[in-house]
Design a protein around this motif. Structure first.
Motif, PDB file in Angstrom:
ATOM      1  N   GLN A   1       0.844  -1.200   0.000  1.00  0.00           N
ATOM      2  CA  GLN A   1       0.000   0.000   0.000  1.00  0.00           C
ATOM      3  C   GLN A   1       0.881   1.253   0.000  1.00  0.00           C
ATOM      4  O   GLN A   1       0.658   2.169  -0.785  1.00  0.00           O
ATOM      5  CB  GLN A   1      -0.914   0.010   1.221  1.00  0.00           C
ATOM      6  CG  GLN A   1      -1.743   1.270   1.359  1.00  0.00           C
ATOM      7  CD  GLN A   1      -3.126   1.172   0.779  1.00  0.00           C
ATOM      8  OE1 GLN A   1      -3.619   0.077   0.511  1.00  0.00           O
ATOM      9  NE2 GLN A   1      -3.772   2.302   0.580  1.00  0.00           N
ATOM     10  N   THR A   2       1.872   1.269   0.858  1.00  0.00           N
ATOM     11  CA  THR A   2       2.769   2.425   0.929  1.00  0.00           C
ATOM     12  C   THR A   2       3.502   2.630  -0.388  1.00  0.00           C
ATOM     13  O   THR A   2       3.604   3.751  -0.895  1.00  0.00           O
ATOM     14  CB  THR A   2       3.783   2.254   2.082  1.00  0.00           C
ATOM     15  OG1 THR A   2       3.075   2.042   3.304  1.00  0.00           O
ATOM     16  CG2 THR A   2       4.673   3.477   2.213  1.00  0.00           C
ATOM     17  N   LYS A   3       3.990   1.544  -0.963  1.00  0.00           N
ATOM     18  CA  LYS A   3       4.741   1.662  -2.215  1.00  0.00           C
ATOM     19  C   LYS A   3       3.871   2.153  -3.361  1.00  0.00           C
ATOM     20  O   LYS A   3       4.310   2.979  -4.161  1.00  0.00           O
ATOM     21  CB  LYS A   3       5.427   0.332  -2.553  1.00  0.00           C
ATOM     22  CG  LYS A   3       6.635   0.078  -1.671  1.00  0.00           C
ATOM     23  CD  LYS A   3       7.355  -1.191  -2.042  1.00  0.00           C
ATOM     24  CE  LYS A   3       8.581  -1.373  -1.165  1.00  0.00           C
ATOM     25  NZ  LYS A   3       9.272  -2.622  -1.438  1.00  0.00           N
ATOM     26  N   TRP A   4       2.628   1.661  -3.445  1.00  0.00           N
ATOM     27  CA  TRP A   4       1.828   2.149  -4.567  1.00  0.00           C
ATOM     28  C   TRP A   4       1.432   3.603  -4.346  1.00  0.00           C
ATOM     29  O   TRP A   4       1.306   4.362  -5.314  1.00  0.00           O
ATOM     30  CB  TRP A   4       0.679   1.235  -4.941  1.00  0.00           C
ATOM     31  CG  TRP A   4      -0.603   1.231  -4.170  1.00  0.00           C
ATOM     32  CD1 TRP A   4      -1.026   0.277  -3.304  1.00  0.00           C
ATOM     33  CD2 TRP A   4      -1.680   2.184  -4.262  1.00  0.00           C
ATOM     34  NE1 TRP A   4      -2.278   0.591  -2.836  1.00  0.00           N
ATOM     35  CE2 TRP A   4      -2.700   1.745  -3.407  1.00  0.00           C
ATOM     36  CE3 TRP A   4      -1.877   3.359  -4.966  1.00  0.00           C
ATOM     37  CZ2 TRP A   4      -3.907   2.445  -3.241  1.00  0.00           C
ATOM     38  CZ3 TRP A   4      -3.063   4.062  -4.805  1.00  0.00           C
ATOM     39  CH2 TRP A   4      -4.064   3.597  -3.956  1.00  0.00           C
ATOM     40  N   TRP A   5       1.286   4.029  -3.100  1.00  0.00           N
ATOM     41  CA  TRP A   5       1.018   5.446  -2.854  1.00  0.00           C
ATOM     42  C   TRP A   5       2.209   6.294  -3.324  1.00  0.00           C
ATOM     43  O   TRP A   5       2.033   7.335  -3.943  1.00  0.00           O
ATOM     44  CB  TRP A   5       0.764   5.695  -1.369  1.00  0.00           C
ATOM     45  CG  TRP A   5      -0.651   5.471  -0.925  1.00  0.00           C
ATOM     46  CD1 TRP A   5      -1.609   4.715  -1.531  1.00  0.00           C
ATOM     47  CD2 TRP A   5      -1.259   6.014   0.246  1.00  0.00           C
ATOM     48  NE1 TRP A   5      -2.756   4.739  -0.807  1.00  0.00           N
ATOM     49  CE2 TRP A   5      -2.581   5.530   0.295  1.00  0.00           C
ATOM     50  CE3 TRP A   5      -0.813   6.832   1.273  1.00  0.00           C
ATOM     51  CZ2 TRP A   5      -3.462   5.861   1.312  1.00  0.00           C
ATOM     52  CZ3 TRP A   5      -1.691   7.159   2.289  1.00  0.00           C
ATOM     53  CH2 TRP A   5      -3.008   6.686   2.308  1.00  0.00           C
ATOM     54  N   ILE A   6       3.415   5.863  -2.999  1.00  0.00           N
ATOM     55  CA  ILE A   6       4.618   6.596  -3.414  1.00  0.00           C
ATOM     56  C   ILE A   6       4.677   6.678  -4.946  1.00  0.00           C
ATOM     57  O   ILE A   6       4.848   7.754  -5.519  1.00  0.00           O
ATOM     58  CB  ILE A   6       5.899   5.915  -2.885  1.00  0.00           C
ATOM     59  CG1 ILE A   6       5.986   6.011  -1.362  1.00  0.00           C
ATOM     60  CG2 ILE A   6       7.150   6.520  -3.532  1.00  0.00           C
ATOM     61  CD1 ILE A   6       7.043   5.103  -0.738  1.00  0.00           C
ATOM     62  N   HIS A   7       4.526   5.533  -5.581  1.00  0.00           N
ATOM     63  CA  HIS A   7       4.638   5.495  -7.044  1.00  0.00           C
ATOM     64  C   HIS A   7       3.501   6.268  -7.717  1.00  0.00           C
ATOM     65  O   HIS A   7       3.693   6.856  -8.787  1.00  0.00           O
ATOM     66  CB  HIS A   7       4.715   4.060  -7.544  1.00  0.00           C
ATOM     67  CG  HIS A   7       5.956   3.361  -7.091  1.00  0.00           C
ATOM     68  ND1 HIS A   7       7.221   3.793  -7.434  1.00  0.00           N
ATOM     69  CD2 HIS A   7       6.139   2.271  -6.301  1.00  0.00           C
ATOM     70  CE1 HIS A   7       8.121   3.000  -6.889  1.00  0.00           C
ATOM     71  NE2 HIS A   7       7.492   2.085  -6.193  1.00  0.00           N
ATOM     72  N   PHE A   8       2.329   6.292  -7.088  1.00  0.00           N
ATOM     73  CA  PHE A   8       1.219   7.079  -7.623  1.00  0.00           C
ATOM     74  C   PHE A   8       1.585   8.563  -7.620  1.00  0.00           C
ATOM     75  O   PHE A   8       1.392   9.257  -8.609  1.00  0.00           O
ATOM     76  CB  PHE A   8      -0.059   6.845  -6.804  1.00  0.00           C
ATOM     77  CG  PHE A   8      -1.243   7.613  -7.304  1.00  0.00           C
ATOM     78  CD1 PHE A   8      -1.982   7.149  -8.375  1.00  0.00           C
ATOM     79  CD2 PHE A   8      -1.615   8.808  -6.698  1.00  0.00           C
ATOM     80  CE1 PHE A   8      -3.068   7.864  -8.848  1.00  0.00           C
ATOM     81  CE2 PHE A   8      -2.701   9.531  -7.161  1.00  0.00           C
ATOM     82  CZ  PHE A   8      -3.437   9.059  -8.233  1.00  0.00           C
TER      83      PHE A   8
END
Length: 183
Positions: free
Chosen positions: A103-110
């Motif tokens: 979840q954290t990683k996709w937020w960053i990449h988003f």
């Protein structure tokens, strides 16, 4: 499968995104709380999770501001705090431990506009807890989350809510007791 429940969850999920945009974090926490109550968690757990989700959104905004200011170390610090909030949520809800990381990683990449990485981490966030039995549903969940994001970016509440409802219809089909959704 209860379409009314999926519709309600889709409305609440959409509401979270619009409350985030409006920086109404107390109301965002209430909407997130309501999602977890609807999923069967007790009031105290749901309230704790709602509050943590609201904090995660606020910290991710701070991370984004740091990124835009070129303060990468500060951005990383904020995203580590976001991940800590999600890890706390995992513990409260009894979820598999890797959901917070993805979840954290996709937020960053988003926020960094790295679409392939967003897709990758959204997919793993759903596949790992659901397992290969639900591979096709994990793909659908990823697709609907992308459509939700697109609707939100277009500021189209109807499209966002329609896709959020479809997301919940698919997720509820799995008949699981612990959902890989963190807000």
């Amino acid at each position: 499968m209860n379409h009314t429940l999926a519709s309600t969850l889709g409305e609440l999920q959409t509401k979270i995104y619009w409350l985030h945009d409006a920086e109404k974090f107390a109301e965002l926490a209430e909407a997130a709380t309501e999602i977890y109550i609807k999923l069967g968690y007790d009031q105290q757990k749901a309230e704790n999770v709602g509050y943590l989700i609201s904090e995660a959104y606020q910290l991710s905004d701070d991370a984004d501001l740091s990124y835009k200011a070129g303060e990468i170390e500060k951005e990383i610090t904020f995203y580590n705090q976001v991940k800590d909030k999600f890890i706390e949520i995992e513990a409260i809800l009894g979820l598999q431990k890797n959901i917070a990381e993805h979840q954290t990683k996709w937020w960053i990449h988003f926020r960094h506009r790295q679409k392939l990485q967003v897709i990758y981490h959204l997919f793993l966030q759903h596949l790992k807890p659901l397992g290969l039995t639900y591979l096709f549903i994990a793909l659908q969940l990823t697709y609907y989350m992308l459509k939700i994001g697109k609707g939100h970016n277009l500021r189209d509440i109807e499209i966002t809510q329609k896709n959020a409802t479809k997301y919940w219809i698919q997720l509820l089909k799995c008949n699981i007791t612990k959902y890989p959704y963190l807000g």
